[in-house]
Scaffold this motif. Structure first.
Motif, PDB file in Angstrom:
ATOM      1  N   VAL A   1       0.843  -1.201   0.000  1.00  0.00           N
ATOM      2  CA  VAL A   1       0.000   0.000   0.000  1.00  0.00           C
ATOM      3  C   VAL A   1       0.880   1.253   0.000  1.00  0.00           C
ATOM      4  O   VAL A   1       0.600   2.220  -0.719  1.00  0.00           O
ATOM      5  CB  VAL A   1      -0.959  -0.002   1.213  1.00  0.00           C
ATOM      6  N   PHE A   2       1.964   1.235   0.760  1.00  0.00           N
ATOM      7  CA  PHE A   2       2.896   2.370   0.812  1.00  0.00           C
ATOM      8  C   PHE A   2       3.465   2.665  -0.568  1.00  0.00           C
ATOM      9  O   PHE A   2       3.538   3.826  -0.987  1.00  0.00           O
ATOM     10  CB  PHE A   2       4.015   2.069   1.816  1.00  0.00           C
ATOM     11  N   VAL A   3       3.847   1.624  -1.283  1.00  0.00           N
ATOM     12  CA  VAL A   3       4.392   1.792  -2.642  1.00  0.00           C
ATOM     13  C   VAL A   3       3.325   2.364  -3.578  1.00  0.00           C
ATOM     14  O   VAL A   3       3.596   3.300  -4.350  1.00  0.00           O
ATOM     15  CB  VAL A   3       4.953   0.453  -3.173  1.00  0.00           C
ATOM     16  N   VAL A   4       2.116   1.829  -3.514  1.00  0.00           N
ATOM     17  CA  VAL A   4       1.030   2.304  -4.374  1.00  0.00           C
ATOM     18  C   VAL A   4       0.731   3.777  -4.086  1.00  0.00           C
ATOM     19  O   VAL A   4       0.585   4.581  -5.017  1.00  0.00           O
ATOM     20  CB  VAL A   4      -0.242   1.443  -4.188  1.00  0.00           C
ATOM     21  N   VAL A   5       0.658   4.147  -2.819  1.00  0.00           N
ATOM     22  CA  VAL A   5       0.357   5.536  -2.459  1.00  0.00           C
ATOM     23  C   VAL A   5       1.494   6.450  -2.895  1.00  0.00           C
ATOM     24  O   VAL A   5       1.265   7.533  -3.446  1.00  0.00           O
ATOM     25  CB  VAL A   5       0.072   5.666  -0.947  1.00  0.00           C
ATOM     26  N   GLY A   6       2.731   6.038  -2.662  1.00  0.00           N
ATOM     27  CA  GLY A   6       3.879   6.862  -3.054  1.00  0.00           C
ATOM     28  C   GLY A   6       3.936   7.115  -4.547  1.00  0.00           C
ATOM     29  O   GLY A   6       4.035   8.263  -4.999  1.00  0.00           O
ATOM     30  N   PHE A   7       3.861   6.048  -5.330  1.00  0.00           N
ATOM     31  CA  PHE A   7       3.899   6.208  -6.788  1.00  0.00           C
ATOM     32  C   PHE A   7       2.637   6.901  -7.307  1.00  0.00           C
ATOM     33  O   PHE A   7       2.708   7.731  -8.203  1.00  0.00           O
ATOM     34  CB  PHE A   7       4.083   4.865  -7.495  1.00  0.00           C
TER      35      PHE A   7
END
Length: 182
Positions: A63-69
């Protein structure tokens, strides 16, 4: 051979330090997520607390990766549209683009309209906590980012949702395993 014995046999062939990593990697997959990954970890013989922590970590990292990108992509799109709206005249002065009525506006899809109504009705906390009933947390996070919600707010409520849902399913899995193995 039943599924529990199969999973336990499979996990016994992997070093103990790698077992939580397998659960975390499984939790990063949409539709598997922390809920199913923790269940599989418990049924494979991991300590329920270890399975819970690994599943939460794997799901939250995805989720962190999805939100960041997603936030970076949204920012680039918003900036590009803002630059396109400004027209530079020959003398160097800027003028705004044609009126909003003159621009081609795409109608929102039915799914996006439903999500927007859901978001207005329940807010980010409700969308995050109730979202896993319909969509993976990664998809919900991407949709929240696309609507312009703050990254920190999304990450906070997605973390709460992941902990709640993964904790509930881990407890149920441990209880079922205790009853079956009893």
């Amino acid at each position: 051979m039943n599924i529990v014995e199969f999973l336990q046999d499979l996990m016994s062939q992997v070093p103990a330090l790698v077992q939580p990593l397998i659960v975390a990697l499984a939790a990063a997959i949409p539709f598997v997520e922390g809920e199913l990954a923790s269940v599989l970890g418990v049924w494979a013989g991991l300590n329920p607390f270890v399975a819970f922590l690994a599943a939460v970590a794997g799901n939250f990292m995805s989720v962190f990766v999805v939100v960041g990108f997603g936030a970076r992509i949204r920012s680039a799109i918003v900036d590009r549209r803002a630059r396109q709206r400004e027209l530079v005249n020959a003398d160097g002065t800027t003028a705004s683009a044609p009126a909003a009525g003159a621009e081609v506006v795409k109608p929102e899809s039915k799914g996006r309209q439903r999500f927007r109504r859901f978001l207005v009705r329940f807010g980010v906390p409700g969308a995050s906590i109730l979202g896993p009933l319909a969509l993976p947390t990664q998809f919900t996070s991407a949709m929240l980012v696309a609507t312009g919600v703050s990254k920190a707010w999304i990450l906070l409520w997605q973390a709460v949702a992941i902990v709640l849902w993964t904790g509930a399913t881990t407890a149920v899995a441990a209880g079922v395993l205790a009853l079956v193995a009893g």
